[in-house]
Design a protein around this motif. Structure first.
Motif, PDB file in Angstrom:
ATOM      1  N   GLU A 149       0.852  -1.184   0.000  1.00 50.11           N
ATOM      2  CA  GLU A 149       0.000   0.000   0.000  1.00 50.11           C
ATOM      3  C   GLU A 149       0.888   1.234   0.000  1.00 50.11           C
ATOM      4  O   GLU A 149       1.747   1.402   0.852  1.00 50.11           O
ATOM      5  CB  GLU A 149      -0.891  -0.017   1.247  1.00 50.11           C
ATOM      6  CG  GLU A 149      -2.048   0.938   1.148  1.00 50.11           C
ATOM      7  CD  GLU A 149      -3.059   0.663   2.238  1.00 50.11           C
ATOM      8  OE1 GLU A 149      -4.079   1.357   2.241  1.00 50.11           O
ATOM      9  OE2 GLU A 149      -2.831  -0.206   3.070  1.00 50.11           O
ATOM     10  N   ASP A 151       1.459   5.686  -0.945  1.00 50.53           N
ATOM     11  CA  ASP A 151       0.806   6.968  -1.133  1.00 50.53           C
ATOM     12  C   ASP A 151       0.429   7.162  -2.603  1.00 50.53           C
ATOM     13  O   ASP A 151      -0.552   7.812  -2.915  1.00 50.53           O
ATOM     14  CB  ASP A 151       1.725   8.108  -0.685  1.00 50.53           C
ATOM     15  CG  ASP A 151       1.726   8.266   0.823  1.00 50.53           C
ATOM     16  OD1 ASP A 151       0.899   7.609   1.480  1.00 50.53           O
ATOM     17  OD2 ASP A 151       2.554   9.025   1.328  1.00 50.53           O
ATOM     18  N   TYR A 272      -7.353   7.329  -0.086  1.00 48.76           N
ATOM     19  CA  TYR A 272      -6.596   6.443   0.796  1.00 48.76           C
ATOM     20  C   TYR A 272      -7.451   5.257   1.224  1.00 48.76           C
ATOM     21  O   TYR A 272      -8.677   5.341   1.320  1.00 48.76           O
ATOM     22  CB  TYR A 272      -6.093   7.211   2.018  1.00 48.76           C
ATOM     23  CG  TYR A 272      -4.971   8.159   1.688  1.00 48.76           C
ATOM     24  CD1 TYR A 272      -3.690   7.682   1.426  1.00 48.76           C
ATOM     25  CD2 TYR A 272      -5.199   9.530   1.603  1.00 48.76           C
ATOM     26  CE1 TYR A 272      -2.653   8.542   1.101  1.00 48.76           C
ATOM     27  CE2 TYR A 272      -4.165  10.402   1.274  1.00 48.76           C
ATOM     28  CZ  TYR A 272      -2.903   9.902   1.019  1.00 48.76           C
ATOM     29  OH  TYR A 272      -1.888  10.765   0.690  1.00 48.76           O
ATOM     30  N   SER A 273      -6.781   4.155   1.495  1.00 50.52           N
ATOM     31  CA  SER A 273      -7.477   2.920   1.820  1.00 50.52           C
ATOM     32  C   SER A 273      -8.301   3.052   3.095  1.00 50.52           C
ATOM     33  O   SER A 273      -7.843   3.591   4.101  1.00 50.52           O
ATOM     34  CB  SER A 273      -6.467   1.781   1.988  1.00 50.52           C
ATOM     35  OG  SER A 273      -7.113   0.611   2.446  1.00 50.52           O
ATOM     36  N   LYS A 290      -2.790   3.471  -4.388  1.00 50.17           N
ATOM     37  CA  LYS A 290      -3.548   4.708  -4.568  1.00 50.17           C
ATOM     38  C   LYS A 290      -2.981   5.468  -5.760  1.00 50.17           C
ATOM     39  O   LYS A 290      -1.797   5.789  -5.790  1.00 50.17           O
ATOM     40  CB  LYS A 290      -3.479   5.584  -3.321  1.00 50.17           C
ATOM     41  CG  LYS A 290      -4.187   6.931  -3.457  1.00 50.17           C
ATOM     42  CD  LYS A 290      -4.022   7.768  -2.202  1.00 50.17           C
ATOM     43  CE  LYS A 290      -4.681   9.140  -2.366  1.00 50.17           C
ATOM     44  NZ  LYS A 290      -4.023   9.952  -3.407  1.00 50.17           N
ATOM     45  N   TYR A 292      -2.218   8.658  -7.944  1.00 50.94           N
ATOM     46  CA  TYR A 292      -1.973  10.067  -7.622  1.00 50.94           C
ATOM     47  C   TYR A 292      -2.082  10.850  -8.917  1.00 50.94           C
ATOM     48  O   TYR A 292      -1.250  10.710  -9.806  1.00 50.94           O
ATOM     49  CB  TYR A 292      -0.590  10.215  -6.997  1.00 50.94           C
ATOM     50  CG  TYR A 292      -0.246  11.620  -6.567  1.00 50.94           C
ATOM     51  CD1 TYR A 292      -1.081  12.316  -5.698  1.00 50.94           C
ATOM     52  CD2 TYR A 292       0.913  12.248  -7.006  1.00 50.94           C
ATOM     53  CE1 TYR A 292      -0.768  13.599  -5.285  1.00 50.94           C
ATOM     54  CE2 TYR A 292       1.235  13.527  -6.600  1.00 50.94           C
ATOM     55  CZ  TYR A 292       0.395  14.193  -5.741  1.00 50.94           C
ATOM     56  OH  TYR A 292       0.702  15.476  -5.335  1.00 50.94           O
TER      57      TYR A 292
END
Length: 361
Positions: A149, A151, A272-273, A290, A292
């Protein structure tokens, strides 16, 4: 070509958490390696209200937001090639005052600027940059650090602009949550270019025909439960869902997507998760990343975006990439705050809100 003024109208955020207001500010200058764009249309994104309400991204004020920009080239900086005065272009702002779109002139990075065909309006063009790059970066960015996971992250697929990439995933199913959203529409179109089939999507039923025109093969009602989704998917394909893109990323859609994802697959989120830690730990072979949605940075994003933008004009001419449907806000920059409030309170569906800065009184 018209004379470039020294001052302009801009929608300014005077201080953190303050209300947006139209002010007179200097016109930025491009400098070497940059373009100056007369902003003919700017589209609104959720990040624009989050900047104001949540106090994110900007730490110096006054600030100017707005990332989805379409307009004409008014000045070509030293060393820039491939662009001329008067070119009709789209590009993405970079969260700095000179590059932001809630103003009448903005500085652009030519590496992530594309000419738009004459048959495409400025308003349509302004719907493309943020949604398309968020979709593309979530699917195709490579060279990101390993990890479950991040950013920002990606499914790491081979891109359709690479040799052998167009149609590479023929016969593999693809699932999109929230296909009628701006990002979702571009996810669908890129999945089609990559050859995925069937392309299964959740959406409101009234958007079904429009989504089929973009490449969705099966539209499922976004109100279906997880078990109902499982049952419908089983009727469509027996192949595993190795890539799922959740273009809305609500807690409930994230969890449903994670449950549907095949072990070893990747779930791409736009937020975000919100998946419980114990759920993530119980199925460690599933990867969550995620996307961006910024073309200008970091370097991994810029590298992908620069290649995509080299192909974008041809894709637009071909019709392989189509813009979002548009709703034009009245009053130029003055109409943006009300539009942002509509976005914040979830009162926009299936269209992109667009303002025309040059119409500001």
């Amino acid at each position: 070509m018209s004379v470039i003024p020294t001052i302009q109208k801009a929608l300014v955020l005077p201080a953190k958490y303050a209300e947006y207001a139209v002010r007179t500010v200097p016109v930025p200058r491009p400098g070497p390696g940059r373009l100056l764009i007369k902003v003919r249309a700017v589209a609104l994104n959720p990040v624009d209200w989050k900047i104001q309400k949540n106090g994110i991204l900007y730490h110096e004020f006054p600030a100017i937001a707005g990332s989805d920009i379409a307009g004409t080239v008014e000045e070509v900086g030293e060393g820039v090639q491939g662009f001329a005065l008067g070119d009709r272009v789209i590009e993405q702002g970079a969260f700095t005052i000179p590059t932001s779109g809630f103003q009448q002139y903005a500085v652009a990075n030519p590496a992530v600027t594309a000419k738009i065909p004459d048959g495409l309006s400025f308003e349509q063009g302004a719907t493309i940059p943020v949604g398309l790059i968020t979709a593309a970066l979530g699917l195709y960015t490579r060279g990101l650090p390993p990890g479950k996971e991040l950013d920002h992250g990606s499914a790491g697929l081979q891109a359709p602009w690479e040799e052998g990439g167009r149609g590479k995933y023929t016969g593999k199913p693809f699932f999109v949550f929230g296909a009628a959203s701006s990002v979702g529409q571009f996810v669908v179109q890129l999945a089609r270019l990559s050859g995925f089939s069937p392309i299964i999507a959740t959406a409101s039923p009234h958007n079904a025909d429009f989504l089929r025109s973009l490449g969705v093969t099966h539209v499922l009602d976004r109100k279906l439960s997880l078990e109902q989704l499982r049952a419908e998917i089983a009727k469509i394909t027996k192949e595993p869902l190795d890539v799922i893109y959740d273009a809305v990323s609500l807690p409930e859609t994230q969890l449903a997507a994670y449950e549907l994802l095949e072990p070893g697959g990747t779930l791409v989120l736009v937020l975000y998760s919100a998946i419980p830690a114990e759920k993530l730990a119980s199925e460690p072979k599933k990867r969550v990343v995620k996307a961006y949605g910024q073309a200008n940075f970091p370097q991994e994003n810029l590298a992908v975006a620069a290649v995509l933008y080299k192909h974008l004009t041809a894709w637009l001419e071909e019709g392989a990439i189509k813009p979002n449907r548009v709703e034009v806000l009245p009053g130029g920059l003055e109409g943006i705050p009300e539009g942002l409030e509509r976005l914040r309170t979830d009162r926009v569906s299936g269209v992109k809100l667009v303002a025309r800065p040059q119409e500001t009184a």
